[in-house]
Each structure stands twice: as C-alpha cells, then as structure tokens.
Design a protein around this motif. Structure first.
Motif, mmCIF file in Angstrom:
data_model
loop_
_atom_site.group_PDB
_atom_site.id
_atom_site.type_symbol
_atom_site.label_atom_id
_atom_site.label_comp_id
_atom_site.label_asym_id
_atom_site.label_seq_id
_atom_site.Cartn_x
_atom_site.Cartn_y
_atom_site.Cartn_z
ATOM 1 N N GLN A 80 8.950 30.174 0.295
ATOM 2 C CA GLN A 80 8.521 28.929 -0.336
ATOM 3 C C GLN A 80 7.406 28.250 0.453
ATOM 4 O OE1 GLN A 80 12.383 27.026 -0.728
ATOM 5 N NE2 GLN A 80 12.496 27.563 -2.890
ATOM 6 N N ALA A 81 7.405 28.417 1.762
ATOM 7 C CA ALA A 81 6.320 27.874 2.575
ATOM 8 C C ALA A 81 5.005 28.577 2.238
ATOM 9 C CB ALA A 81 6.647 28.035 4.059
ATOM 10 N N THR A 99 3.106 21.902 -6.733
ATOM 11 C CA THR A 99 3.400 22.675 -5.528
ATOM 12 C C THR A 99 4.864 22.559 -5.116
ATOM 13 O OG1 THR A 99 1.130 22.404 -4.725
ATOM 14 C CG2 THR A 99 2.810 22.994 -3.091
ATOM 15 N N PHE A 100 5.391 21.331 -5.130
ATOM 16 C CA PHE A 100 6.705 21.109 -4.523
ATOM 17 C C PHE A 100 7.858 20.939 -5.520
ATOM 18 C CE2 PHE A 100 3.706 19.823 -1.182
ATOM 19 C CZ PHE A 100 4.184 20.614 -0.142
ATOM 20 N N GLN A 138 4.330 30.086 -0.609
ATOM 21 C CA GLN A 138 3.976 29.666 -1.963
ATOM 22 C C GLN A 138 3.292 28.308 -1.959
ATOM 23 O OE1 GLN A 138 7.655 29.823 -4.160
ATOM 24 N NE2 GLN A 138 7.317 31.914 -4.839
ATOM 25 N N ALA A 139 3.783 27.396 -1.127
ATOM 26 C CA ALA A 139 3.201 26.055 -1.071
ATOM 27 C C ALA A 139 1.768 26.108 -0.558
ATOM 28 C CB ALA A 139 4.059 25.159 -0.183
ATOM 29 N N THR A 189 4.176 35.090 -5.676
ATOM 30 C CA THR A 189 3.098 34.137 -5.447
ATOM 31 C C THR A 189 1.814 34.534 -6.174
ATOM 32 O OG1 THR A 189 4.059 33.656 -3.271
ATOM 33 C CG2 THR A 189 1.796 32.902 -3.676
ATOM 34 N N THR A 245 -1.492 25.142 -2.844
ATOM 35 C CA THR A 245 -2.416 24.107 -2.378
ATOM 36 C C THR A 245 -3.857 24.613 -2.407
ATOM 37 O OG1 THR A 245 -0.715 23.145 -0.948
ATOM 38 C CG2 THR A 245 -3.000 22.592 -0.451
ATOM 39 N N ILE A 282 10.107 23.997 -5.768
ATOM 40 C CA ILE A 282 10.933 24.186 -4.579
ATOM 41 C C ILE A 282 12.159 23.283 -4.635
ATOM 42 C CG2 ILE A 282 11.011 23.948 -2.065
ATOM 43 C CD1 ILE A 282 8.023 24.628 -2.022
#
Length: 265
Positions: free
Chosen positions: A69-70, A19-20, A72-73, A160, A77, A23
């Motif tokens: 990006q938020a 996930t991160f 996408q996270a 995404t 998740t 980024i």
C-alpha cells in the motif's frame, strides 16, 4: 486541483482521496470480516485449517500489505501529479452518468485483462511462480486482510501498474478514481474473505467471488480461475475456468467442490 470539502470544513483534494481512500477502505472492510470470522456456519474453511495450512504468519501478512500500500500511494501520487493538468480541465466540464459509467466499465475491463494475463503468466513461468507469485499462495486458506499480500514486485506489476493502466485508458478523473479503486478494493477483500454470506451483493452480481477464488488457492485449482477481480470472461474464453459446486458441510460451513474431471486432472 479539485477538492472535496469534509464535514468539519477541512478541504481534501480528490487526488489525496484517490490515493488514500482505498487504503482506508481495505482495513475497515477487512476489520468487518475479522469480526464475522467466528461465523463457522458460513466459512469455506475451518479456523483450524486457516491456522494450520497457511504458511505465513498474520503479522507478516500485515507487514506485506502495508508495504504494498505504501508503494501504491507513491505511484498514485506520481500519476496524479503527471496527469493533473489534463484531469483538471476534464473535470471542469460536468461528466454525465453515461460517461462515468462507461469510464468505470472500461476501467474494470482493463484491470481484469491486465491481471488475468499477468496472473496466469506468473503461474506458467516456473521462475516467477517460485520466487514471486508463490508468496501469495502461502495463504492456502485466504482471509480478508490477506487480499493484497504479495511479493512487492508482484504488487507493483499486477495491482499498481494494472490500476494505473485502468485509470489512464478509461480517462476517468481523480474523483471518479476514488470510487473505482475503493470499489475494486472492496471486491478484492471480499474475494479473499473465506466466507459465503447469504445476501452478499458481490455474490449476486459477480460470478468471480470468494468461492471462485478459493478454488484457485487450492492445489487442484492452481491452473484455473485466474480471473480477478471482477469478471470470469477470460477464464471462460481461454479454457481456464473450473466449474464447481458450493455444498453445505455436515460439520458446518460450506465447501467449494470442483467438477470431478477437473480435480482428477
């Protein structure tokens, strides 16, 4: 849930890294290109052009990228949560390099296919272009950390959902996705970096590169070079490939010049 053990003994799950990590990679790699931005002899556009031709401030670009990006996270998740049991059982068996290579290649093909047709449709549909996709084209002169600057809806549909499809269709594990999406992030940032650096391996192995995508960001290339982020096959197959030459400018830097007949169209 599978995990990787970090240097200080802290355990981080593959899902969290998947996930991160992309980024983090995005901002580190973009930062490197910011430091290289003063290399005028390798720029595709001058710094003056970057400041004067772009229609959005760098502050707003950063805010737009962080928003995407938020989203996408959150989607990543949820995706890992839904597919967790299946991916865990698959990871229990050792994956061969052949299987891993096949998964990554399938993921690249799926992502390229999805993005080509969605990207092209956003140009052909006047409503979608005016209200959605034109936001990305406010960057007439692309730069690295503007790679993911899109309208939030476009970010969701193009990047995404495209990434989620690549993950699901390829059958890759959360651990494989760390490498796949980190690599895709590096490639996307590189395509928008606005530099043509000697020895850049992305330029050696991929025809879809910073010069290729720069053509698309110019007015004469708006209907060409839709392919992203890896290959140019769909542009070639469907007649939207714009041939170009990369020429050294006497004032310094390079210029990607399309074939004359294309530019006149």
């Amino acid at each position: 849930m599978l995990a990787m053990e970090m240097m200080n003994g802290v355990t981080v799950s593959d899902e969290m890294l998947g996930t991160f990590a992309p980024i983090i990679v995005y901002w580190i790699y973009s930062g490197i290109y910011i430091l290289l931005g003063s290399l005028d002899d390798y720029r595709l556009h001058t710094r003056k052009d970057e400041d004067e031709k772009n229609l959005v401030s760098k502050r707003d670009v950063v805010k737009g990228v962080l928003l995407q990006q938020a989203v996408q996270a959150v989607v990543a998740t949820l995706l890992f949560a839904v597919t967790g049991s299946d991916s865990d059982s698959a990871q229990a068996q050792q994956t061969s390099f052949i299987v891993l290579g096949r998964q990554l290649l399938v993921g690249m093909m799926v992502l390229d296919t999805w993005q080509y047709f969605m990207h092209r449709y956003m140009h052909q549909n006047k409503f979608l272009y005016k209200h959605i996709h034109s936001q990305h084209h406010r960057l007439v002169v692309p730069y690295a950390f503007g790679a993911l600057y899109n309208h939030p809806l476009e970010g969701l549909l193009l990047d995404t959902i495209g990434g989620a499809l690549a993950f699901l269709v390829s059958g890759m594990s959360p651990r494989a996705s760390i490498f796949f999406f980190s690599f895709a992030t590096l490639k996307t940032v590189d395509d928008h970096c606005g530099l043509w650096l000697p020895g850049n391996l992305f330029h050696v192995f991929f025809r879809n590169n910073s010069a290729y995508h720069d053509i698309h960001h110019q007015l004469y290339g708006n209907k060409y070079n839709f392919s992203q982020p890896f290959f140019v096959m769909w542009d070639r197959i469907l007649g939207t490939y714009m041939p170009y030459s990369l020429e050294k400018k006497s004032s310094g830097g390079f210029e990607a010049r399309p074939s004359k007949e294309y530019k006149e169209n």
